[in-house]
Scaffold this active site. Structure first.
Site, PDB file in Angstrom:
ATOM      1  N   ARG A   1       4.135  -8.514   4.871  1.00 46.72           N
ATOM      2  CA  ARG A   1       2.911  -8.141   4.169  1.00 46.72           C
ATOM      3  C   ARG A   1       1.790  -9.124   4.520  1.00 46.72           C
ATOM      4  NH1 ARG A   1       1.995 -12.092   1.693  1.00 46.72           N
ATOM      5  NH2 ARG A   1      -0.009 -11.226   1.124  1.00 46.72           N
TER       6      ARG A   1
ATOM      7  N   ALA B   1      -2.403  -8.676   5.783  1.00 45.44           N
ATOM      8  CA  ALA B   1      -2.945  -7.892   6.896  1.00 45.44           C
ATOM      9  C   ALA B   1      -2.685  -8.517   8.281  1.00 45.44           C
ATOM     10  CB  ALA B   1      -4.443  -7.702   6.671  1.00 45.44           C
TER      11      ALA B   1
ATOM     12  N   ASP C   1      -8.332  -7.198   3.848  1.00 44.89           N
ATOM     13  CA  ASP C   1      -7.518  -6.151   4.477  1.00 44.89           C
ATOM     14  C   ASP C   1      -8.382  -5.291   5.374  1.00 44.89           C
ATOM     15  OD1 ASP C   1      -5.654  -6.818   2.047  1.00 44.89           O
ATOM     16  OD2 ASP C   1      -4.506  -5.742   3.568  1.00 44.89           O
TER      17      ASP C   1
ATOM     18  N   CYS D   1      -4.256 -13.450  -4.613  1.00 48.67           N
ATOM     19  CA  CYS D   1      -3.208 -12.889  -3.765  1.00 48.67           C
ATOM     20  C   CYS D   1      -2.728 -13.960  -2.773  1.00 48.67           C
ATOM     21  CB  CYS D   1      -3.716 -11.639  -3.045  1.00 48.67           C
ATOM     22  SG  CYS D   1      -2.424 -10.685  -2.221  1.00 48.67           S
TER      23      CYS D   1
HETATM   24  C1  RUB Z   1      -2.438  -8.863   0.921  1.00 52.02           C
HETATM   25  C2  RUB Z   1      -3.898  -9.158   0.753  1.00 52.02           C
HETATM   26  C3  RUB Z   1      -4.444 -10.293   1.557  1.00 52.02           C
HETATM   27  C4  RUB Z   1      -4.983  -9.734   2.894  1.00 52.02           C
HETATM   28  C5  RUB Z   1      -5.363 -10.837   3.861  1.00 52.02           C
HETATM   29  O1  RUB Z   1      -2.049  -7.641   0.325  1.00 52.02           O
HETATM   30  O2  RUB Z   1      -4.618  -8.480   0.057  1.00 52.02           O
HETATM   31  O3  RUB Z   1      -5.511 -10.917   0.893  1.00 52.02           O
HETATM   32  O4  RUB Z   1      -4.011  -8.905   3.496  1.00 52.02           O
HETATM   33  O5  RUB Z   1      -4.221 -11.578   4.227  1.00 52.02           O
HETATM   34  P1  RUB Z   1      -0.504  -7.193   0.440  1.00 52.02           P
HETATM   35  P2  RUB Z   1      -4.157 -12.377   5.628  1.00 52.02           P
HETATM   36  O6  RUB Z   1       0.330  -8.280  -0.128  1.00 52.02           O
HETATM   37  O7  RUB Z   1      -0.443  -5.907  -0.337  1.00 52.02           O
HETATM   38  O8  RUB Z   1      -0.219  -6.950   1.918  1.00 52.02           O
HETATM   39  O9  RUB Z   1      -5.296 -13.332   5.647  1.00 52.02           O
HETATM   40  O10 RUB Z   1      -2.815 -13.070   5.584  1.00 52.02           O
HETATM   41  O11 RUB Z   1      -4.245 -11.372   6.725  1.00 52.02           O
END
Ligand code: RUB
Length: 309
Positions: free
Chosen positions: A17, A19, A193, A124
């Site tokens: 999980r 993005a 995302d 998150c």
């Molecule tokens: C994860 C989420 C993160 C983004 C960015 O949602 O909202 O803030 O994906 O993350 P989920 P990154 O847990 O539902 O995937 O910077 O690691 O790409």
């Protein structure tokens, strides 16, 4: 189970999980699929790799990093199966290492905005946002992090784990305590995302609430996002689909049986309007949300045409 189906399943059930991670895992799965496809003709190879692309593409709908990564890996023009294989493998390797160095670069750029003594709130778990916080801390800045729990999947605990392992003083709060603590916050940093052509941010449900509270308290709101988080399809007028997950993540089957007419909604993401965003830290620089059009057309090199699904 093949690596392809395994990766697709892990993205679907959120074992993989975030993005950026989703994008890298999908690129890797496509690379491994390209390495192992048995095909007697280029047409057969193309068909099989396209099926693999579709399987990964359909796993989760919101994080645009997934289709962007897949399309970047699928940019090949080959005369033979071996040629196609080689190009896909090279594209995937380039995407994965580029993505990893983008997260590092965002850390360096974003850390410049974090001053010694700052309290930073995050939501998150975002690798790009975490990179900013750990980089600032490694530079000797005495920061405090406030991390929200992030119901229902509690990704805030992943952030807490990263911060604690880095030695950063961290406070865990309820999602509903955001406004209560905002007056003690110097900056909000979150991941992305997707970012639309008009600079709106799509990120974990609750992000827009943070942005409202930050706006009210005059606290700067910074987004950490690799350029492949920008959505080319929004240039064509499309909206980003917000994933709605199983209500069981919010309330157990058992409880729901007690109230058979109860509706439970579980959108996984929400939209933060660009006017509440001060800065987006990308690997190409710290930009205002209004520059999203430039990122999509110039940096991602997307042409105004219907991208193939
Ligand atoms: C994860 C989420 C993160 C983004 C960015 O949602 O909202 O803030 O994906 O993350 P989920 P990154 O847990 O539902 O995937 O910077 O690691 O790409």
């Amino acid at each position: 189970m093949s690596t392809l189906t395994e990766t697709a399943e892990k993205i679907r059930n959120m074992e993989i999980r975030g993005a950026g991670r989703i994008a890298r895992a999908a690129a890797l799965a496509l690379k491994e699929e390209a390495s192992s496809i048995q095909a007697d003709s280029l047409e057969e190879f193309n068909r099989k790799i396209h099926d693999a692309y579709r399987m990964l593409y359909l796993t989760r709908p919101t994080a645009v990093s997934l289709p962007n990564a897949l399309r970047i890996v699928m940019r090949y023009r080959a005369e033979s199966v071996e040629d196609a294989r080689k190009q896909i493998i090279a594209n995937a390797d380039e995407f994965i290492s580029g993505s990893e160095s983008a997260v590092k670069k965002i850390g360096e750029i974003g850390a410049r905005r974090i001053k010694d003594g700052y309290t930073v709130m995050t939501h998150c778990n975002s690798s790009a946002a975490a990179s900013i916080l750990t980089t600032a801390f490694r530079q000797g800045k005495h920061i405090n992090v406030i991390a929200t729990e992030t119901r229902p999947r509690m990704q805030g605990l992943i952030t807490v784990d990263i911060m604690q392992k880095a030695g950063i003083p961290t406070t865990l709060i309820l999602d509903s305590a955001v406004r209560y603590f905002m007056k003690k916050v110097d900056m909000v940093v979150v991941g992305a995302d997707a970012i639309t052509v008009n600079g709106n941010l799509i990120n974990k449900i609750g992000t827009s609430q943070l942005s409202l509270a930050a706006h009210e308290a005059r606290v700067p709101f910074m987004v950490a996002a690799e350029t492949y988080k920008f959505s080319p399809r929004t240039l064509l007028g499309e909206l980003v689909e917000i994933e709605e997950r199983d209500p069981v993540e919010v309330l157990s089957e058992e409880k729901r049986k007690q109230w058979p007419s109860l509706k439970v909604r579980n959108p996984a993401f929400d939209i933060t309007p660009h006017r509440y965003i001060d800065l987006i830290c990308t690997e190409a620089g710290a930009i205002p949300p209004e520059m999203a059009f430039w990122v999509i057309t110039q940096k991602l090199g997307w042409e105004i045409e219907e991208p193939e699904d």
